[in-house]
Design a protein around this motif. Structure first.
Motif, PDB file in Angstrom:
ATOM      1  N   ILE A  78       0.838  -1.208   0.000  1.00 32.09           N
ATOM      2  CA  ILE A  78       0.000   0.000   0.000  1.00 32.09           C
ATOM      3  C   ILE A  78       0.868   1.250   0.000  1.00 32.09           C
ATOM      4  CG2 ILE A  78      -1.616   1.360   1.405  1.00 32.09           C
ATOM      5  CD1 ILE A  78      -2.880  -1.337   2.242  1.00 32.09           C
TER       6      ILE A  78
ATOM      7  N   THR B  10       2.594   1.704  -3.352  1.00 30.55           N
ATOM      8  CA  THR B  10       1.637   2.158  -4.357  1.00 30.55           C
ATOM      9  C   THR B  10       1.391   3.655  -4.225  1.00 30.55           C
ATOM     10  OG1 THR B  10       0.561  -0.003  -4.314  1.00 30.55           O
ATOM     11  CG2 THR B  10      -0.678   1.796  -5.303  1.00 30.55           C
ATOM     12  N   GLN B  11       1.187   4.124  -3.004  1.00 29.44           N
ATOM     13  CA  GLN B  11       0.961   5.546  -2.774  1.00 29.44           C
ATOM     14  C   GLN B  11       2.178   6.378  -3.170  1.00 29.44           C
ATOM     15  OE1 GLN B  11      -0.022   5.426   1.395  1.00 29.44           O
ATOM     16  NE2 GLN B  11      -2.223   5.365   0.997  1.00 29.44           N
TER      17      GLN B  11
ATOM     18  N   ASN C  38       2.091   9.081  -6.265  1.00 32.32           N
ATOM     19  CA  ASN C  38       2.362  10.496  -5.971  1.00 32.32           C
ATOM     20  C   ASN C  38       3.610  10.986  -6.686  1.00 32.32           C
ATOM     21  OD1 ASN C  38       0.115  10.951  -4.356  1.00 32.32           O
ATOM     22  ND2 ASN C  38       1.134  10.173  -2.546  1.00 32.32           N
TER      23      ASN C  38
ATOM     24  N   TYR D 182      -7.729   4.441  -9.443  1.00 31.28           N
ATOM     25  CA  TYR D 182      -7.915   5.868  -9.684  1.00 31.28           C
ATOM     26  C   TYR D 182      -8.654   6.027 -10.999  1.00 31.28           C
ATOM     27  CZ  TYR D 182      -6.877  10.807 -10.454  1.00 31.28           C
ATOM     28  OH  TYR D 182      -6.998  12.144 -10.675  1.00 31.28           O
TER      29      TYR D 182
END
Length: 88
Positions: A50, A53-54, A58, A87
């Motif tokens: 997680i 991935t973030q 970003n 997204y």
């Protein structure tokens, strides 16, 4: 793939530097509509994937002129499983 060169200071551990380079991802933005990036492996737990991935999402957005406005859709996919839209 082009070779990667780096300098190693006297007090740095060579194996640690090699592991750091292996864990580094590189975005090559050209005139393509699709971009694939590895963000995890089977040895990682759910929270690490997680976070990766973030960070990757970003960082990718920060490279673009209009940030998130230039990203149409984003999917996460495992090697053998289906893809999931994260997204849109």
């Amino acid at each position: 793939m082009s070779p990667v060169y780096f300098r190693l200071a006297n007090d740095e551990d060579m194996q640690e530097k090699i592991d750091e380079l292996k864990a580094t991802i590189k975005f090559q933005l050209k005139k393509v509509m699709c971009l694939n990036v590895a963000i995890g492996n089977v040895d990682m737990d759910k929270q690490e994937i997680i976070v990766n991935t973030q960070l990757a999402a970003n960082f990718l957005a920060s490279l673009l002129k209009k940030q998130w406005q230039n990203i149409g859709q984003m999917y996460i996919k495992s090697t053998m499983g289906p893809s999931f839209q994260i997204y849109f």
